[in-house]
Enzyme design. Structure first.
Site, PDB file in Angstrom:
ATOM      1  N   VAL A 268      -7.088  59.942 -28.968  1.00  0.00           N
ATOM      2  CA  VAL A 268      -6.733  59.673 -30.362  1.00  0.00           C
ATOM      3  C   VAL A 268      -5.234  59.499 -30.544  1.00  0.00           C
ATOM      4  O   VAL A 268      -4.766  59.309 -31.666  1.00  0.00           O
ATOM      5  CB  VAL A 268      -7.273  60.785 -31.295  1.00  0.00           C
TER       6      VAL A 268
ATOM      7  N   HIS B 151     -12.951  57.247 -30.586  1.00  0.00           N
ATOM      8  CA  HIS B 151     -12.976  58.555 -31.246  1.00  0.00           C
ATOM      9  C   HIS B 151     -11.974  58.649 -32.393  1.00  0.00           C
ATOM     10  O   HIS B 151     -11.679  59.745 -32.863  1.00  0.00           O
ATOM     11  CB  HIS B 151     -12.711  59.671 -30.234  1.00  0.00           C
TER      12      HIS B 151
END
Length: 225
Positions: free
Chosen positions: A87, A103
């Site tokens: 991320v 994600h």
């Protein structure tokens, strides 16, 4: 050649961005079920925002490494799809193009009331209003446990036409990403794992070592100078 690259936490670990498996990382101070599930956010949004504010600050202090820079060069080659479980934004800061963050991203915010998305500020709080609907329903744009990863149809389509699938720095235990190697094999692709140590997945070839060394070496084979 169509190449699909999946990267995980091992890509950024040398830059000081640990995983929830690290013994002394952020995750040891924040129980997983309290900061990485929809239920945890509903129960204590302030705690969840504190956790992601800390992760965002940690990310800002990090700089892209040699592996990120190598993948950025690779991303500009036709036929390459970069998918990451990470991320952080280190691939983008290294110059990578078209990265699929399955994600989510620490740099993005999401309204769980209307679904709007926008650039996240340095620090977020439960009372922050959504710029689209004005409701105090702001959350990090992160895929939590129990939620469906982003852009799965696009990823599966890329795997179906892949000639080579490469997994970098991932444990191979979290689905659906853990199943990508099998999807690639079913499509007839060659499979390669670049990891600190072998994950035990069904790869044709595994190369072990730190990402900063083995990823640039592999990219140099694909993109000879």
């Amino acid at each position: 050649m169509n190449i699909v690259v999946l990267s995980g936490a091992g890509l950024s670990a040398e830059q000081g961005l640990g995983t929830f498996r690290d013994a002394d990382g952020l995750w040891t101070r924040y129980p997983l079920e309290r900061v990485a599930t929809p239920e945890g956010f509903a129960a204590d949004p302030a705690l969840v925002h504190d956790f992601y504010n800390a992760r965002r600050a940690n990310m800002r202090e990090a700089v892209p490494g040699a592996a990120h820079e190598a993948l950025a060069r690779l991303s500009r080659r036709p036929g390459v799809t970069l998918v990451t479980q990470n991320v952080d934004d280190l691939l983008e800061r290294a110059g990578a193009e078209g990265v699929i963050h399955m994600h989510g991203e620490l740099t993005r915010a999401l309204c769980h009331a209307c679904g709007a998305r926008w650039q996240a500020p340095e620090a977020m709080a439960p009372g922050d209003p959504c710029p689209a609907c004005a409701r105090a329903a702001t959350r990090p744009d992160i895929v939590w446990f129990g939620e469906i990863p982003y852009r799965m149809e696009e990823i599966e389509a890329a795997l179906a036409r892949a000639d080579l699938f490469v997994s970098i720095g991932t444990s191979g235990t979290v689905y659906p990403a853990a199943g990508f190697v099998e999807l690639a094999r079913m499509a007839g692709a060659e499979t390669l794992e670049l990891n600190l140590e072998a994950s035990g997945g069904r790869f044709d070839v595994t190369r072990e070592g730190p990402a900063s060394r083995i990823v640039p070496a592999w990219v140099a084979e694909i993109l000879p100078q």
